[in-house]
Design a protein around this motif. Structure first.
Motif, mmCIF file in Angstrom:
data_model
loop_
_atom_site.group_PDB
_atom_site.id
_atom_site.type_symbol
_atom_site.label_atom_id
_atom_site.label_comp_id
_atom_site.label_asym_id
_atom_site.label_seq_id
_atom_site.Cartn_x
_atom_site.Cartn_y
_atom_site.Cartn_z
ATOM 1 N N ALA A 105 17.396 53.127 -21.590
ATOM 2 C CA ALA A 105 16.459 53.601 -22.586
ATOM 3 C C ALA A 105 17.406 53.621 -23.677
ATOM 4 N N ALA A 106 18.579 54.350 -23.472
ATOM 5 C CA ALA A 106 19.601 54.269 -24.636
ATOM 6 C C ALA A 106 19.947 52.888 -25.319
ATOM 7 N N ARG A 107 20.328 51.881 -24.272
ATOM 8 C CA ARG A 107 20.785 50.693 -24.619
ATOM 9 C C ARG A 107 19.295 49.997 -25.410
ATOM 10 N N SER A 108 18.235 50.115 -24.935
ATOM 11 C CA SER A 108 17.080 49.557 -25.458
ATOM 12 C C SER A 108 16.800 50.022 -27.048
ATOM 13 N N ILE A 109 17.043 51.439 -27.330
ATOM 14 C CA ILE A 109 17.073 52.206 -28.512
ATOM 15 C C ILE A 109 18.122 51.388 -29.420
ATOM 16 N N GLY A 110 19.408 51.336 -28.969
ATOM 17 C CA GLY A 110 20.340 50.684 -29.735
ATOM 18 C C GLY A 110 20.162 49.365 -30.199
ATOM 19 N N ASN A 111 19.690 48.535 -29.126
ATOM 20 C CA ASN A 111 19.313 47.135 -29.340
ATOM 21 C C ASN A 111 18.444 47.027 -30.576
ATOM 22 N N GLN A 112 17.285 47.653 -30.437
ATOM 23 C CA GLN A 112 16.327 47.436 -31.631
ATOM 24 C C GLN A 112 16.848 47.735 -32.838
ATOM 25 N N VAL A 113 17.666 49.150 -32.753
ATOM 26 C CA VAL A 113 18.069 49.141 -34.380
ATOM 27 C C VAL A 113 18.994 48.017 -35.093
ATOM 28 N N ALA A 114 19.672 47.347 -33.822
ATOM 29 C CA ALA A 114 20.693 46.406 -34.341
ATOM 30 C C ALA A 114 19.886 44.923 -34.644
ATOM 31 N N TYR A 115 18.708 44.755 -33.904
ATOM 32 C CA TYR A 115 17.777 43.818 -34.149
ATOM 33 C C TYR A 115 17.200 43.923 -35.509
ATOM 34 N N PHE A 116 16.733 45.126 -35.980
ATOM 35 C CA PHE A 116 16.023 45.183 -37.385
ATOM 36 C C PHE A 116 17.151 45.082 -38.328
ATOM 37 N N LEU A 117 18.532 45.335 -38.165
ATOM 38 C CA LEU A 117 19.426 45.230 -39.238
ATOM 39 C C LEU A 117 19.778 43.690 -39.362
ATOM 40 N N ALA A 118 19.768 43.036 -38.472
ATOM 41 C CA ALA A 118 20.635 41.425 -38.402
ATOM 42 C C ALA A 118 19.231 40.478 -38.186
ATOM 43 N N ASP A 119 18.082 40.939 -38.255
ATOM 44 C CA ASP A 119 16.957 40.177 -38.284
ATOM 45 C C ASP A 119 16.954 39.268 -39.324
ATOM 46 N N PRO A 120 16.902 37.913 -39.089
ATOM 47 C CA PRO A 120 17.293 36.731 -40.389
ATOM 48 C C PRO A 120 16.071 36.930 -41.215
ATOM 49 N N PRO A 121 16.253 37.141 -42.578
ATOM 50 C CA PRO A 121 15.127 37.022 -43.592
ATOM 51 C C PRO A 121 14.678 35.821 -43.958
ATOM 52 N N LYS A 122 13.270 35.740 -44.373
ATOM 53 C CA LYS A 122 12.696 34.626 -44.733
ATOM 54 C C LYS A 122 13.458 34.115 -46.264
ATOM 55 N N VAL A 123 13.987 32.858 -45.963
ATOM 56 C CA VAL A 123 14.615 32.062 -46.947
ATOM 57 C C VAL A 123 13.740 31.406 -48.021
ATOM 58 N N PRO A 124 13.779 31.643 -49.073
ATOM 59 C CA PRO A 124 13.005 30.925 -49.938
ATOM 60 C C PRO A 124 13.504 29.242 -50.033
ATOM 61 N N PRO A 125 12.536 28.401 -49.986
ATOM 62 C CA PRO A 125 12.837 27.026 -50.095
ATOM 63 C C PRO A 125 13.650 26.345 -51.292
ATOM 64 N N CYS A 126 13.644 27.096 -52.347
ATOM 65 C CA CYS A 126 14.092 26.775 -53.613
ATOM 66 C C CYS A 126 14.980 27.797 -54.243
ATOM 67 N N THR A 127 15.761 27.201 -55.208
ATOM 68 C CA THR A 127 16.441 28.252 -56.100
ATOM 69 C C THR A 127 15.891 29.150 -56.749
ATOM 70 N N GLN A 128 14.507 29.090 -57.371
ATOM 71 C CA GLN A 128 13.970 29.731 -57.860
ATOM 72 C C GLN A 128 12.517 30.304 -57.272
ATOM 73 N N GLY A 129 12.633 30.205 -56.229
ATOM 74 C CA GLY A 129 11.377 30.670 -55.307
ATOM 75 C C GLY A 129 10.724 29.473 -54.400
ATOM 76 N N ASN A 130 9.394 29.407 -54.440
ATOM 77 C CA ASN A 130 8.733 28.529 -53.511
ATOM 78 C C ASN A 130 8.447 27.416 -54.032
ATOM 79 N N VAL A 131 8.727 27.152 -55.355
ATOM 80 C CA VAL A 131 8.420 26.013 -56.034
ATOM 81 C C VAL A 131 9.609 25.219 -56.529
ATOM 82 N N CYS A 132 9.906 23.974 -56.194
ATOM 83 C CA CYS A 132 11.027 23.182 -56.753
ATOM 84 C C CYS A 132 10.878 22.179 -57.763
#
Length: 304
Positions: free
Chosen positions: A277-304
């Motif tokens: 249980a302890a390891r599962s809780i720690g792994n979830q906190v780590a997962y939330f922190l390092a979850d890759p964010p959604k990257v916009p496709p263009c330098t100024q948002g979603n429209v190139c």
């Protein structure tokens, strides 16, 4: 007798000349001569001889001024033209840099790293440590650990055992965030600690230098007046950590009734659901922190 006129139209010699007429020999007979005398060549400087030299000097000055003006106008024109070219080139370059375009693979990766690295400051503490975290209990039943409290931010060496603190300090640990949870039955207590490193490379180096010893790690945080108040260093049954981005997420767990590690036999420790249980809780906190964010496709948002 009347005097006879000469056939040449001239009066006779010895006769009286007609008043007001010029003598044919050039002598004035009474009328003022119409021929002006020329000024003397030896006149003063302001006379006839000095005027041409003065005029020439003025003309030379005017011509020299005209030449200087032409040179000045030419230089100014060249400077203006060069400035216009520089401005034009700069404008074109700025337009190329600022216009929206697709992100390269390197830029996308850098965006992700920067976003993850600032989460410990950008997110509220309740975002890093959610109110509830899932874990698997007996018979793999899904249960929820409840957050009891969040500790104040601390220096890395003050929130872990000395041996761990020395390693974190050596690799430039920035800060330590901690929170304490209890399981769904309030039997187990867990403290999760997030060590913030400067970057992912520093985190990997620090993790490589940590000793594989489950007796040391993050120090427990107890909150008086709650079921966690008896959770201290001696009550830690086991500790561990996991890397995520620039973070090292430490976890430790123990019993809420205050039982120490020495009071638990090896057989019970191996078959207890506490550590999974302890390891599962720690792994979830780590997962939330390092979850890759959604990257916009263009330098100024979603429209190139």
């Amino acid at each position: 007798m009347k005097a006879r006129r000469s056939t040449t139209g001239l009066p006779r010699a010895g006769g009286n000349a007609t008043p007001g007429r010029r003598n044919p020999l050039g002598a004035s007979t009474g009328r003022r001569s119409r021929v002006r005398d020329r000024p003397s060549a030896t006149g003063r400087a302001g006379g006839w001889s000095g005027r041409p030299a003065r005029d020439r000097a003025r003309i030379d000055e005017v011509q020299q001024g005209v030449r200087y003006r032409r040179v000045f106008v030419t230089l100014v024109g060249m400077i203006v033209a060069l400035s216009a070219v520089v401005v034009l080139v700069g404008t074109v370059g700025l337009f190329r840099e600022t216009r929206s375009r697709p992100l390269t693979a390197e830029e996308q990766n850098r965006y992700k790293q920067e976003e993850i690295a600032r989460r410990w400051q950008a997110w509220p503490s309740t975002g890093i440590f959610p109110e509830e975290l899932k874990y698997l209990g007996l018979d793999r039943a899904q249960q929820y650990a409840r957050r009891v409290g969040i500790a104040p931010e601390a220096r890395c060496r003050d929130a872990v055992d000395p041996a761990v603190g020395a390693v974190l300090t050596e690799h430039g640990c920035v800060s330590m965030l901690r929170a304490t949870y209890v399981d769904q039955t309030s039997t187990f207590v867990f403290t999760v600690g997030v060590a913030v490193l400067e970057d992912e490379e520093a985190r990997a180096s620090a993790g490589g230098d940590l000793a594989q010893d489950d007796r040391v790690g993050v120090l427990p945080v107890a909150f008086p007046g709650t079921v966690t108040e008896r959770f201290g260093v001696q009550q830690r049954q086991r500790t561990g950590w996991v890397g995520a981005g620039p973070y090292l997420v430490f976890t430790t767990g123990g019993y809420a009734d205050g039982r120490t590690r020495a009071a638990i036999g090896p057989e019970e420790s191996l078959h207890s659901e506490l550590w999974p249980a302890a390891r599962s809780i720690g792994n979830q906190v780590a997962y939330f922190l390092a979850d890759p964010p959604k990257v916009p496709p263009c330098t100024q948002g979603n429209v190139c």
